[in-house]
Enzyme design. Sequence first.
Site, PDB file in Angstrom:
ATOM      1  CE1 TYR A  40      44.863  39.615  46.618  1.00 32.23           C
ATOM      2  CE2 TYR A  40      43.414  37.705  46.730  1.00 32.23           C
ATOM      3  CZ  TYR A  40      43.651  39.047  46.961  1.00 32.23           C
ATOM      4  OH  TYR A  40      42.678  39.813  47.550  1.00 32.23           O
ATOM      5  CG  HIS A  98      44.252  36.745  50.830  1.00 31.76           C
ATOM      6  ND1 HIS A  98      45.086  37.333  49.903  1.00 31.76           N
ATOM      7  CD2 HIS A  98      43.487  37.723  51.345  1.00 31.76           C
ATOM      8  CE1 HIS A  98      44.829  38.636  49.871  1.00 31.76           C
ATOM      9  NE2 HIS A  98      43.858  38.899  50.737  1.00 31.76           N
ATOM     10  CE1 TYR A 130      37.068  40.793  52.012  1.00 34.12           C
ATOM     11  CE2 TYR A 130      38.487  41.132  53.895  1.00 34.12           C
ATOM     12  CZ  TYR A 130      38.160  41.399  52.596  1.00 34.12           C
ATOM     13  OH  TYR A 130      38.914  42.286  51.873  1.00 34.12           O
TER      14      TYR A 130
END
Length: 103
Positions: A17, A21, A40
């Site tokens: 993950y 990203h 973000y």
Amino acid sequence: MYKGFKMKLFAGQEAEYEKRHNELWPKMQEMIHEHGGKNYSIFLDRETLTLFGYIEIEDEALWAKGADTEINRKWWDFMADIMETNPDNSPVAIDLHPVFHLD
């Protein structure tokens, strides 16, 4: 305006993950910015595999339109094998209620 939400990883997918990203597609970055998203961040609780997302958005309606973009749908499909998703491959994301904010 800001949003907080939680999502869930599958066991053993923490490193994958983070890798995906760290290599976020430029077109996905552009879509987030074009739909009013900035600042973000996503955090992982390693004990529960719960992801906590925080994003600042310009407008809720503009942000919601980003979900229907082609690049976002491709990202959802790309991520579906490592996290909990809905039938359309969107992540199961639960909005969190804000209880405190300090600038």
